[in-house]
Design a protein around this motif. Structure first.
Motif, mmCIF file in Angstrom:
data_model
loop_
_atom_site.group_PDB
_atom_site.id
_atom_site.type_symbol
_atom_site.label_atom_id
_atom_site.label_comp_id
_atom_site.label_asym_id
_atom_site.label_seq_id
_atom_site.Cartn_x
_atom_site.Cartn_y
_atom_site.Cartn_z
ATOM 1 N N ASP A 281 0.844 -1.195 0.000
ATOM 2 C CA ASP A 281 0.000 0.000 0.000
ATOM 3 C C ASP A 281 0.881 1.247 0.000
ATOM 4 O OD1 ASP A 281 1.058 0.034 2.554
ATOM 5 O OD2 ASP A 281 -0.804 -0.603 3.537
ATOM 6 N N LEU A 282 0.319 2.381 0.329
ATOM 7 C CA LEU A 282 1.100 3.623 0.242
ATOM 8 C C LEU A 282 2.269 3.675 1.224
ATOM 9 C CD1 LEU A 282 -0.734 6.656 1.875
ATOM 10 C CD2 LEU A 282 -1.610 4.359 2.097
ATOM 11 N N TYR A 283 2.260 2.790 2.218
ATOM 12 C CA TYR A 283 3.330 2.792 3.216
ATOM 13 C C TYR A 283 4.464 1.829 2.869
ATOM 14 C CZ TYR A 283 -0.611 4.523 6.009
ATOM 15 O OH TYR A 283 -1.686 5.209 6.472
ATOM 16 N N PHE A 284 4.276 1.064 1.800
ATOM 17 C CA PHE A 284 5.159 -0.073 1.535
ATOM 18 C C PHE A 284 6.653 0.293 1.547
ATOM 19 C CE2 PHE A 284 7.131 -3.288 -1.294
ATOM 20 C CZ PHE A 284 6.804 -4.425 -0.574
ATOM 21 N N ASP A 285 7.021 1.302 0.751
ATOM 22 C CA ASP A 285 8.446 1.653 0.653
ATOM 23 C C ASP A 285 9.005 2.150 1.977
ATOM 24 O OD1 ASP A 285 8.558 0.898 -1.961
ATOM 25 O OD2 ASP A 285 8.014 2.902 -2.708
ATOM 26 N N LYS A 286 8.178 2.875 2.686
ATOM 27 C CA LYS A 286 8.621 3.405 3.980
ATOM 28 C C LYS A 286 8.864 2.263 4.966
ATOM 29 C CE LYS A 286 5.797 7.477 3.353
ATOM 30 N NZ LYS A 286 6.105 8.291 2.488
ATOM 31 N N THR A 287 7.976 1.293 4.937
ATOM 32 C CA THR A 287 8.144 0.156 5.849
ATOM 33 C C THR A 287 9.384 -0.652 5.461
ATOM 34 O OG1 THR A 287 5.768 0.136 6.186
ATOM 35 C CG2 THR A 287 6.965 -1.809 6.915
ATOM 36 N N LEU A 288 9.618 -0.778 4.155
ATOM 37 C CA LEU A 288 10.843 -1.474 3.713
ATOM 38 C C LEU A 288 12.083 -0.800 4.286
ATOM 39 C CD1 LEU A 288 10.709 -2.493 -0.061
ATOM 40 C CD2 LEU A 288 10.625 -3.946 1.957
ATOM 41 N N SER A 289 12.089 0.523 4.328
ATOM 42 C CA SER A 289 13.286 1.187 4.845
ATOM 43 C C SER A 289 13.375 0.998 6.361
ATOM 44 C CB SER A 289 13.382 2.649 4.394
ATOM 45 O OG SER A 289 12.503 3.439 5.104
ATOM 46 N N ASN A 290 12.244 0.895 7.045
ATOM 47 C CA ASN A 290 12.280 0.519 8.475
ATOM 48 C C ASN A 290 12.897 -0.866 8.649
ATOM 49 O OD1 ASN A 290 9.038 1.993 8.996
ATOM 50 N ND2 ASN A 290 11.012 2.834 9.559
ATOM 51 N N MET A 291 12.542 -1.760 7.750
ATOM 52 C CA MET A 291 13.070 -3.125 7.840
ATOM 53 C C MET A 291 14.587 -3.127 7.652
ATOM 54 S SD MET A 291 10.169 -5.162 5.726
ATOM 55 C CE MET A 291 10.196 -6.794 6.341
ATOM 56 N N GLN A 292 15.027 -2.294 6.713
ATOM 57 C CA GLN A 292 16.479 -2.212 6.481
ATOM 58 C C GLN A 292 17.211 -1.783 7.753
ATOM 59 O OE1 GLN A 292 15.965 -0.026 2.992
ATOM 60 N NE2 GLN A 292 16.505 -1.770 1.683
ATOM 61 N N GLU A 293 16.587 -0.883 8.483
ATOM 62 C CA GLU A 293 17.227 -0.419 9.718
ATOM 63 C C GLU A 293 17.297 -1.511 10.779
ATOM 64 O OE1 GLU A 293 15.273 3.245 10.759
ATOM 65 O OE2 GLU A 293 15.467 3.829 8.661
ATOM 66 N N ILE A 294 16.287 -2.347 10.820
ATOM 67 C CA ILE A 294 16.303 -3.472 11.762
ATOM 68 C C ILE A 294 17.374 -4.483 11.346
ATOM 69 C CG2 ILE A 294 14.960 -5.394 12.737
ATOM 70 C CD1 ILE A 294 13.868 -2.717 13.668
ATOM 71 N N LYS A 295 17.389 -4.722 10.034
ATOM 72 C CA LYS A 295 18.360 -5.659 9.457
ATOM 73 C C LYS A 295 19.786 -5.210 9.774
ATOM 74 C CE LYS A 295 18.702 -9.145 6.531
ATOM 75 N NZ LYS A 295 18.033 -10.397 6.850
ATOM 76 N N ALA A 296 20.031 -3.904 9.619
ATOM 77 C CA ALA A 296 21.379 -3.357 9.855
ATOM 78 C C ALA A 296 21.820 -3.578 11.290
ATOM 79 C CB ALA A 296 21.390 -1.864 9.520
ATOM 80 N N ARG A 297 20.865 -3.782 12.179
ATOM 81 C CA ARG A 297 21.200 -4.020 13.597
ATOM 82 C C ARG A 297 21.049 -5.495 13.973
ATOM 83 N NH1 ARG A 297 19.535 0.712 12.353
ATOM 84 N NH2 ARG A 297 20.439 2.547 13.344
ATOM 85 N N ASP A 298 20.955 -6.327 12.923
ATOM 86 C CA ASP A 298 20.871 -7.787 13.107
ATOM 87 C C ASP A 298 19.647 -8.269 13.858
ATOM 88 O OD1 ASP A 298 23.173 -8.495 11.668
ATOM 89 O OD2 ASP A 298 24.442 -7.908 13.380
ATOM 90 N N GLY A 299 18.570 -7.475 13.803
ATOM 91 C CA GLY A 299 17.303 -7.941 14.375
ATOM 92 C C GLY A 299 16.781 -9.125 13.573
ATOM 93 N N PHE A 300 15.848 -9.861 14.165
ATOM 94 C CA PHE A 300 15.282 -11.043 13.504
ATOM 95 C C PHE A 300 13.915 -10.648 12.955
ATOM 96 C CE2 PHE A 300 12.904 -15.101 13.618
ATOM 97 C CZ PHE A 300 13.784 -15.923 12.910
#
Ligand code: F6R
Length: 366
Positions: A281-300
């Motif tokens: 939806d309209l939030y998709f890209d923004k949420t993807l960038s949130n995910m990248q930030e979690i990934k960068a900190r090795d979150g699961f």
């Protein structure tokens, strides 16, 4: 009595396709052309004249209110205020002309919700209860009552009552949009056809159980969880976190994904589980960038989504695909795997799923 299930909660999770179908039955014409208004507990004229809606409840029912706000504001173009009943009752809300107060309560006996309802009545505002228990106090005291037909909910953690509350709000929203002449006939019946698909799609979502059980085995020893979503999926994140915390006693928080940077991200370290509820939806890209930030900190990262986007899958440590219908009804479909996750984690931890410590099915004291 548990119909072959180990717990009432599991039985009630699996009853959702039928409970939803029962809540829809008799309220939508078979050709999807129309919601039957007189079943809604409020007149067509009143719906057309409503200028502002107050949605008030506690706990899981409050999460349904939050979903209702997204539906009503977007589809019926009517402003909505949502409040927790224990806050609302003492807030001295200055109601405006044309307000409609809606209490959402499975039991119809929650003390704070009843107090909020009585306050609205005293203020001469039109009141409606979305309620599951026939003849309950809320259903008797409100001017109108719209029953969800979930059937009795025995497990303390609310499951089928919640998804049926969402269905009730969807029906009410469509009726209001029609009363206000917002939709074309085609758009309107399109939304109703989606609703008619919901029981079958809920059945599909239940088939994810084996996959969720595997996931539960991987994460049940974790001590903290973060659930993130945006738009109508934000309340789904709140509900996913509440289900987990109340029956498994794992600390879990739900947050709007866009708020992550303003605090909760500080919690994230290697292996920290973050459940993303995300749609295309309209939030998709923004949420993807949130995910990248979690990934960068090795979150699961555990993702629940109706998107098959490759980037999304790549960012996810575990990916649960749920077939979607539309933005609003997906709240029901995405809730199902979250209920199952909470259930299986709690069982693996040896918790008393149907009778979690310190909780009562209906909170009749303040
Ligand atoms: C959570 C849960 C509670 C209830 C809350 C309101 O799983 O069941 O948070 O949702 O106590 O209850 P009702 O809807 O009966 O007013």
């Amino acid at each position: 009595e548990k119909g072959g299930y180990k717990h009432f909660m599991l039985k009630e999770i699996h009853e959702q396709p039928r409970a939803i179908a029962d809540t829809i039955r008799g309220r939508v014409l078979p050709d999807a052309s129309k919601v039957v208004y007189k079943e809604l507990g409020i007149s067509f004229e009143d719906l057309a004249l409503t200028q502002r809606i107050y949605l008030v409840a506690c706990g899981t029912s409050y999460h349904a209110c939050l979903i209702g706000k997204y539906m009503i504001e977007n589809m019926a173009e009517t402003p909505v205020e949502v409040d927790i009943a224990s806050e609302f009752r003492y807030r001295n809300v200055p109601f405006e002309e044309g307000s409609l107060f809606i209490a959402i309560t499975q039991s119809g006996e929650t003390a704070d919700t009843l107090a909020a309802l009585r306050f609205a009545k005293k203020s001469r505002v039109k009141t409606l209860a979305i309620c599951n228990v026939v003849g309950s106090t809320a259903s008797r005291e409100a001017d109108g009552v719209f029953y969800t037909h979930s059937g009795p909910e025995i497990g303390v953690a609310s499951t089928k009552a919640f998804t049926c509350q969402i269905v009730a709000l969807y029906l009410l929203t469509l009726a209001m949009a029609k009363a206000k002449r917002i939709f074309t006939a085609d758009l309107y019946s399109g939304f109703l056809r989606h609703l008619i698909m919901l029981p079958r799609m809920a059945e599909e979502a239940l088939k994810l159980e084996d996959k969720i059980m595997e996931l539960a085995k991987e994460v049940y020893r974790k001590q903290n969880f973060l659930y993130l979503g945006r738009g109508p999926l934000y309340p789904v994140a709140l509900e996913g976190a509440l289900k987990l915390k109340e029956i498994s006693y794992i600390h879990a928080e739900g947050y709007p994904a866009g708020e992550m940077k303003h605090g909760p991200i500080a919690l994230v370290e290697e292996g920290f589980p973050v459940v993303f509820i995300v749609s295309d939806d309209l939030y998709f890209d923004k949420t993807l960038s949130n995910m990248q930030e979690i990934k960068a900190r090795d979150g699961f990262i555990i993702t629940i989504s109706d998107s098959k986007d490759e980037k999304l899958k790549k960012l996810s440590d575990r990916f649960i695909y749920v077939e979607g219908i539309n933005t609003y009804l997906n709240t029901v479909l995405f809730t199902i795997p979250l209920q199952l996750l909470a259930y299986h984690v709690a069982v693996l931890r040896g918790c008393d799923v149907d009778q979690p410590r310190n909780l009562a099915k209906s909170v009749t004291v303040e």
